[in-house]
Design a protein around this motif. Structure first.
Motif, short mmCIF file in Angstrom:
data_model
loop_
_atom_site.label_atom_id
_atom_site.label_comp_id
_atom_site.label_asym_id
_atom_site.label_seq_id
_atom_site.Cartn_x
_atom_site.Cartn_y
_atom_site.Cartn_z
N HIS A 1296 0.90 -1.22 0.08
CA HIS A 1296 -0.05 -0.01 -0.01
C HIS A 1296 0.77 1.29 -0.03
N VAL A 1297 0.15 2.33 -0.47
CA VAL A 1297 1.00 3.62 -0.27
C VAL A 1297 0.50 4.48 0.80
N ALA A 1298 1.47 5.14 1.58
CA ALA A 1298 1.02 5.90 2.52
C ALA A 1298 2.34 7.24 2.47
N TYR A 1299 1.97 8.10 3.45
CA TYR A 1299 2.71 9.43 3.78
C TYR A 1299 3.15 9.43 4.92
N TYR A 1300 4.39 9.82 5.24
CA TYR A 1300 5.12 10.01 6.57
C TYR A 1300 5.62 11.47 6.51
N GLY A 1301 5.09 12.34 7.38
CA GLY A 1301 5.66 13.56 7.66
C GLY A 1301 6.96 13.44 8.58
N THR A 1302 7.89 14.49 8.32
CA THR A 1302 9.25 14.35 9.14
C THR A 1302 9.61 15.80 9.19
N GLN A 1303 10.88 15.83 9.83
CA GLN A 1303 11.51 17.09 9.97
C GLN A 1303 12.93 17.07 9.11
N LEU A 1304 13.40 18.43 8.82
CA LEU A 1304 14.67 18.34 7.94
C LEU A 1304 15.72 18.00 8.83
N GLU A 1305 15.68 18.06 9.88
CA GLU A 1305 16.84 17.81 11.00
C GLU A 1305 17.26 16.41 10.86
N VAL A 1306 16.10 15.35 10.35
CA VAL A 1306 16.37 13.81 10.78
C VAL A 1306 16.35 13.25 9.33
N LEU A 1307 15.90 14.12 8.26
CA LEU A 1307 15.66 13.65 6.75
C LEU A 1307 16.94 12.82 6.39
N ARG A 1308 18.18 13.69 6.60
CA ARG A 1308 19.30 12.87 5.99
C ARG A 1308 19.60 11.75 6.63
#
Length: 1438
Positions: A1296-1308
């Motif tokens: 299935h396809v879903a979305y996960y919101g995150t922060q720039l500080e931990v994206l890398r």
């Protein structure tokens, strides 16, 4: 010590001679390889193995290759080239280093392919196992380490290299054997006797001439003079040793003179330039010919000769009138001055050499006939020359260096020499890198370039110093050539008191604790301690192509520079005699010193040239172009043999309102297409010149034909200037105005704004494409005043009604917020921002213009005026209830509207970036609409035609104007009656048009029911069966075929698949071509056609190579033999595809009126036959009408009835990036995420415009069992590369396809690990508002808490909010603009691994209309259940 020799075992085409010291490749003009030789013995440490190039041929590309190998020549099976060696072999090829056939260093040292005869190349292993290469005795630096102790030298006489000889520099050895030494002595004696006899003969000849005796038959030893037969304007004097062109200010040619006898081998034919005139372009041309002057019909210029002639013209060599070498020698004959000497020699080996002021320019031609006459063409500026004699006591045999030449000029012109002191005249030592440097660095390119050869393996020990101390006020500046996207940190620059000879090089220069000042990142450090934290631009963010410099001023202050901009004072009290320092740290892999002493140096950046310098063509250009006339003329020498690769650019960026104008001087009647012109932000030094400039996909704006193209995609058609229609003598101008608009000029007349928002600092671009072969910069170039407004100025309206005219007026049927005034000629919006539609009272007549003036604007509202045409029948009695609030909702009848810069048909965007945005209209601006007699819709702004907005407009249409947004009041300025002369002209046009329509109807009656294929087609196509069958004979492409005649509307064109070749992928493509194929040069595939072309490939539709529709019809890649594919253009100019006779619906709208059918035999499909139509020649009418009726009644219902459009998670729609997508990509770059995480060009923009253009659904389904998810509207998605362990082939279809919101500080960290769970402790479990879990120790952690719970959602509206994806600010240091950005991830979620729950934010309103608030959160703890698929970026302040 043994003498160096070649081993007896050699390549199959090699012959050894000279005691195994010379090797030659047999049949060098017929074979280019199998020329490998090796040293007879292993190399001795620190002893170079050098060879001299004896002979080269021009038949091939590539040249000598040299290296070492551990292979024993006694047992080796020789490969065909040195790059075929394996098992411990290092080879230098061109300027690259290869190990076992694989490139390890791309740019190492001098380019071996550019070496000439007589030059030397060598290889050496040092005692520490380091491999060095030498060119002409100069060490090119370390190329490799860890070389085995026993290695043999390898020489490959490849390509142009045909013969080499070992240069033995060991003590006690002689390069030649005794026999050869005797031969040399004998040869010298013979040359002395020959010279002596020639002197005697010359003296006798002079005595005979003095006595007046007849010597009609020249002997081989006769003194060289000019032949008595010469060009019609030549006058001979001084015993025929001086030639002068008569009437030099009135005539520029017919000045050819030749020698009185053939030249002997090794005889110097030299002339002196006596007189020049400063009027014409071009100058003297010198060469040889096999034509006897006694029998020659002298041409106007010698370059017109098509046989037996070699001439040097400008800086190139022409053979039989065609350019064979674009850049020869170091001088340009067009730039020589009076007193300069030009000579040539045909050597005994057949080589032709030129000499300028006694300096040998190298081999101009390798194969010269034995019997030749010397030729001089007194062309252009050259008026008078004299033959020189080396035996003359007054003959000067000095070879002047460039510096000496400059001094001699100053002595001749004292006024130029007054301010130059003797000290300034002394040569200044160039600033170079010192060869002693850090252990991971190397200095190459004659000490101009420093690099880290293994930049991907190490990041430090890259310190390099200058070879001398910096002078006061001297700028030490380097150009960043290469970066690697792996390490943190980047280049550092500064000065030090330490000498490179004494310095113990540290790992990084910031570790030095004495006498050192460095700029690193954004700070300045002194002796390893930071003294300024925030100093200037961040060096860690520089890219390849940027420049960085340092300067110590006379007062002891230190200044750093970035791209030529002074960053301010960085330090004080810096003592004199400091060395410049570059630390190639981290990402910085290679730099080159910019030579500021030589303003014409290729290292000098074009953008640093003063903008007051006169415009010229840049010295860097396309490979098929040549710059002449001191940079003012550009030409394609082989214009009849090559049609592209001839791009030239201006020598510096254009200033605002500066006109760059060229005149077309030469065209050839052979190719289709012609000159293309435009501007680009790319510097010439950084551009890898493509075949044509329209192939560039960034920062480039071009006019091609009448189409405006940005970044390789058409943004506007029908521009008033058509470059394909210009002729010789036309002047074409380009101007970037101060308001950011780009204007073109034809013969001095402004053709109007072509596009807007063009940034400052662009270079002018001229592409000598197709028919255009030569242009020159005119004297009309310069800066002109220009009004700062991107809309054309309203100097005059299109029509101003006079007292006798009857003005147009508005209909009484109008929107409920409209108030009509002034006899219905003025209308105003009384309240709100909508419900303000007005119509013309009568339909538009043929070629009639309806024009209004903006009277009142209120900037409280956003949006723009809407104006267009509609087939809705309107009268004063029509009820107002049928009028919607906005003109965009007028869909019950065909309606075309121009809104903003877009053109819409029934609400759908059919053209973007059509005209200047109507949002910018001001009070007093004039806007007009016109239906032309050819059925096209045109918009006029302040009297200027914006070009074709739409085509196939029916007759009897009404004007519709929507006073939407800021425009609150307008008045009619046009009238119904016309000037009598205009009326007569219109009547004439009407009669002509009616006659044309009648002729068209008559032609349709005679039109054949079956159309065959055109004679012009792709190069791999064979047409047979009377033009009805086409077959691809080889390869998988070059299979384009078109119909022999344009398709009529409602006429079916069908082909049957006759044969398939399964070994290829993809298959047949079909579509229509909007222009005549008569002279068109077909590309390899229909996807490469950039002009008007609509193609159906697979199950997608493409317009000029850009995808406009997906999931359409059957997949053409799955066609089988016997299937029938057809196309048809219906009565409303819509393109339909038919599969086995079944209509698949509308593929594309607004197809050009006259179009040809196109079939591309690509991949599997290699043979088709035209299927004859029925006698009626019509298509299956009932089914087609039903579908059209359904589309007109409800377009969306028809779309829903078709197979559901599903978004391909793995695929990406290929479209021209919109401005929002470009900005998102820029933001992604500012975030510092390496490109290595993403798939190339796999970006999808989900802004409102792009989403509507793709006609996608807002909600899609995927997985097993299928679950619904939303499209990320308003975001841009970048597809991530899948890790090898990820089961992406399963996840792409079943998860299935879903979305996960995150922060720039931990994206890398997420991207580095590829696992959201691994980073969950730092991320707080997704939402920053949700309760945080209790911290456990390793012993007290429960089994169920091994992984933190991850919260996702099927809609981005939930996880893209501030609680999950907090907004952050990102500053663009160049533009100083701040972006408000959110980031999220699109993921694949394993079915059954997650729980569905309600939203936890405490919201009462429904978040997404498709999903209940009780099922918005999908949470999981299972490791490996979440796979990253795409990065999502959203900008909220645009």
């Amino acid at each position: 010590m043994m003498a160096l020799k070649f081993h007896n075992r050699v390549g199959t085409l090699v012959t050894l001679s000279n005691n195994n010291c010379t090797a030659q490749r047999n049949h060098p003009t017929q074979e280019f390889n199998n020329g490998v030789v090796m040293s007879a013995e292993p190399l001795q440490d620190n002893v170079p193995f050098e060879v001299r190039i004896d002979k080269k041929v021009n038949s091939w590309s590539g040249s000598i290759e040299i290296g070492v190998t551990t292979c024993d020549p006694g047992t080796l099976k020789f490969p065909i080239s040195a790059t075929g060696f394996r098992e411990g072999t290092w080879v230098m090829s061109g300027s690259s280093i290869l190990r076992d056939g694989h490139s390890v260093i791309e740019e190492y040292g001098a380019d071996l392919d550019q070496l000439n005869e007589g030059e030397k190349v060598g290889v050496m292993r040092t005692t520490d196992g380091t491999l060095h290469f030498l060119v002409n005795g100069i060490d090119q630096g370390p190329a490799a380490n860890g070389i085995a102790a026993k290695v043999y030298a390898v020489i490959d006489m490849y390509g142009k290299c045909a013969q080499v000889t070992i240069v033995d520099n060991t003590p006690g050895t002689n390069q030649e054997n005794d026999g050869i030494s005797n031969d040399v002595a004998s040869q010298l004696a013979n040359e002395f006797l020959t010279q002596l006899s020639n002197q005697i003969v010359n003296d006798l000849t002079r005595n005979v001439e003095a006595l007046g005796l007849d010597t009609t038959t020249p002997s081989a030893n006769e003194r060289l003079t000019f032949h008595e037969r010469c060009g019609s304007l030549v006058k001979l004097s001084n015993h025929r040793r001086t030639a002068e062109r008569r009437h030099p200010l009135d005539e520029f040619n017919n000045g050819v003179v030749m020698t009185n006898r053939p030249l002997k081998n090794d005889e110097l034919f030299e002339i002196r330039l006596d007189v020049l005139v400063d009027k014409w372009s071009g100058s003297i041309e010198v060469g040889i010919t096999t034509h006897n002057p006694s029998m020659l019909d002298f041409p106007a210029t010698m370059t017109n000769m098509r046989s037996g002639t070699i001439m040097m013209s400008g800086c190139g060599i022409l053979t039989n009138g065609k350019g064979t070498r674009r850049e020869y020698g170091v001088y340009n004959l067009d730039e020589l001055t009076e007193g300069d000497r030009i000579g040539l020699i045909r050597k005994s080996n057949g080589h032709l050499h030129y000499y300028i002021n006694g300096e040998d320019q190298g081999v101009a031609s390798n194969e010269t006939p034995a019997t030749i006459w010397g030729v001089v063409d007194l062309y252009g500026m050259a008026v008078k020359v004299t033959i020189l004699d080396r035996n003359d006591p007054n003959y000067s045999n000095d070879i002047l260096s460039p510096t000496q030449r400059a001094r001699s000029i100053f002595r001749q012109y004292p006024d130029m020499y007054d301010e130059i002191s003797s000290e300034e005249a002394e040569p200044v030592e160039r600033l170079l890198f010192h060869t002693r440097c850090g252990s991971h660095a190397a200095v190459i390119n004659n000490q101009r370039t420093a690099h880290r050869p293994n930049a991907l393996d190490d990041f430090n020990y890259g310190v390099v110093l200058t070879s001398r101390t910096l002078r006061p006020e001297e700028l030490f500046e380097v150009h960043i050539d290469k970066m690697v996207d792996k390490w943190a940190g980047s280049i550092e620059i500064g000065v030090t008191l330490h000498s490179p000879n004494d310095l113990d090089f540290p790992s990084t220069m910031t570790n030095m604790r004495s006498g050192t000042w460095m700029m690193t990142g954004t700070g300045v450090m002194h002796n390893g301690t930071t003294v300024i934290d925030m100093y200037g631009q961040n060096l860690d963010r520089l890219k390849a192509g940027d420049r960085v410099g340092v300067k110590r001023r006379g007062d002891g202050t230190l200044h750093f520079y970035v791209n030529g901009i002074d960053q301010g004072q960085g330090a004080t009290g810096v003592p004199p005699n400091v060395y410049g320092v570059i630390d190639l740290y981290g990402q910085a892999a290679q730099t080159t010193i910019i030579d500021h002493l030589d303003p014409l140096s290729p290292d000098a950046d074009s953008s640093s040239i003063s903008d007051t310098e006169e415009l010229r063509f840049h010295h860097v250009h396309g490979q098929n172009s040549t710059i002449a006339n001191n940079g003012r003329t550009c030409l394609r020498p082989n214009a009849t043999g090559e049609f592209n690769d001839a791009i030239v650019m201006s020598s510096r960026p254009l200033r605002d309102n500066e006109l760059f104008e060229v005149i077309i001087e030469k065209m050839v009647d052979r190719w289709s297409g012609s000159l293309e012109a435009g501007v680009t932000l790319i510097k010439p030094e950084e551009l890898e010149f493509p075949n044509t400039m329209t192939d560039i996909v960034y920062d480039t704006w071009m006019l091609s034909g009448a189409a405006i193209m940005q970044d390789g995609s058409t943004i506007r058609n029908g521009y008033p200037l058509d470059l394909d229609a210009v002729t010789v003598g036309c002047r074409i101008g380009i101007m970037r105005c101060s308001d950011g608009t780009l204007h073109y000029f034809l013969n001095g007349a402004d053709q109007g704004a072509a596009c807007s928002d063009v940034p400052h600092g662009v270079f002018a671009v001229i592409d000598l494409y197709g028919q255009c072969a030569q242009v020159s910069i005119t004297s009309g170039s310069g800066v002109y005043p220009f009004v700062d407004n991107n809309l054309p100025q309203s100097d005059q309206a299109i029509m101003s009604p006079s007292s006798s005219d009857v003005s147009h007026r508005f209909s009484l049927c109008c929107g409920k917020s409209i108030t009509l005034k002034n006899n219905s000629c003025t209308t105003a919006r009384s309240n709100g921002y909508n419900n303000a539609i007005v119509f013309s009272s009568d339909p538009l007549k043929r070629d009639e213009i309806f024009e209004v003036r903006i009277d009142q604007v209120c900037r409280v509202w956003s949006g723009s005026l809407h104006i267009g045409l509609t087939t809705l029948a309107i009268s004063d009695t029509t009820p107002a209830s049928i009028i919607p609030p906005s003109a965009l909702e007028l869909t019950s009848k065909l309606t075309w509207l121009i809104t903003g810069s877009e053109v819409r048909k029934n609400g759908f965007v059919i053209k973007e970036n059509y005209a200047p945005a109507l949002e910018r209209l001001e009070v007093g601006n004039l806007v007009g609409i016109r239906r032309v007699s050819d059925g096209t819709l045109h918009l006029y702004i302040n009297g200027e035609d914006m070009g074709v907005a739409a085509s196939n407009i029916p007759k009897n249409v009404f004007v519709v104007v929507d006073l939407y947004g800021p425009v609150e009041m307008i008045s009619v300025t046009s009238s119904c009656s016309w000037d009598p002369s205009l009326l007569a002209s219109q009547q004439s046009q009407s009669i002509t048009s009616e006659l044309a329509e009648a002729a068209e109807l008559e032609a349709e009656e005679e039109f054949p029911s079956t159309i065959g294929f055109h004679a012009n087609h792709g190069k791999n196509i064979l047409i047979c069966n009377g033009g009805l069958t086409a077959e691809r004979t080889e390869s998988y492409n070059q299979g384009l075929i078109v119909t022999s005649q344009p398709l009529r509307k409602k006429q079916m064109f069908q082909v049957r698949v006759d044969h398939l070749t399964p070994r290829w992928s993809f298959s047949l493509m079909v579509g229509v071509l909007g222009f005549s194929p008569e002279k068109y040069t077909f590309p390899v595939s229909s996807m490469a056609i950039k002009k008007s072309c609509i193609m159906i490939q697979g199950n997608a539709v493409y317009n000029s190579g850009c995808k406009i529709k997906e999931n359409y019809g059957p997949n053409l890649d799955d066609l089988q033999v016997g299937h029938v594919i057809g196309i048809m253009v219906d009565g409303e100019s819509n393109l339909h595809l038919f599969f086995n006779g079944v209509d698949q619906g509308v593929a594309a709208r607004d197809v050009p009126g006259s179009c040809y059918g196109v079939v591309d035999l690509y991949g599997k499909c290699d043979k088709v036959t035209v299927v004859p139509n029925e006698d009626s020649g019509e298509s299956p009418e009932p089914q087609y009408k039903d579908k059209e009726k359904a589309e007109k009644e409800n377009i969306e219902e028809v779309l829903k009835e078709k197979q559901a459009v599903s978004e391909s998670i793995l695929g990406t729609v290929v479209m021209r990036p919109c401005e929002y997508a470009k900005t998102c990509s820029k933001v992604r770059s500012l975030m510092g995420i390496p490109d290595g995480f993403f798939l190339e060009q796999q970006m999808t923009c989900y802004c409102d415009s792009c989403h509507k253009l793709r006609a996608e659904d807002l909600y899609l389904r995927r997985g097993e069992p299928p679950r619904e998810y939303s499209v990320p509207l308003g975001w841009c998605r970048y597809i991530l590369k899948q890790r090898q362990k990820a089961p992406s082939f399963v996840a792409s279809d079943k998860w299935h396809v879903a979305y996960y919101g995150t922060q720039l500080e931990v994206l890398r960290k997420i991207l580095d690990t590829g696992d959201i769970h691994a980073c969950s402790d730092q991320m707080g479990g997704g939402s920053i508002l949700l309760p945080q879990s209790v911290a456990f120790t390793e012993k007290s952690r429960p089994d169920s808490s091994s992984l933190r719970q991850i919260v996702m959602s099927p809609t981005i509206r939930y996880t893209g909010c501030n609680e999950f994806s907090p907004k952050f600010k990102l500053l663009d240091s160049k533009t100083k603009k701040t972006f408000h950005v959110r980031v999220a991830l699109q993921v694949w979620l394993k079915p059954g691994s997650y729980k569905t729950g309600p939203q936890s934010l405490g919201l009462t309103d429904q978040i997404d209309p498709q999903f209940s608030n009780n099922e918005l959160e999908w949470s999981t703890k299972e490791h490996g259940s979440v796979l990253l698929h795409g990065l999502l970026i959203k900008i909220e302040n645009l």
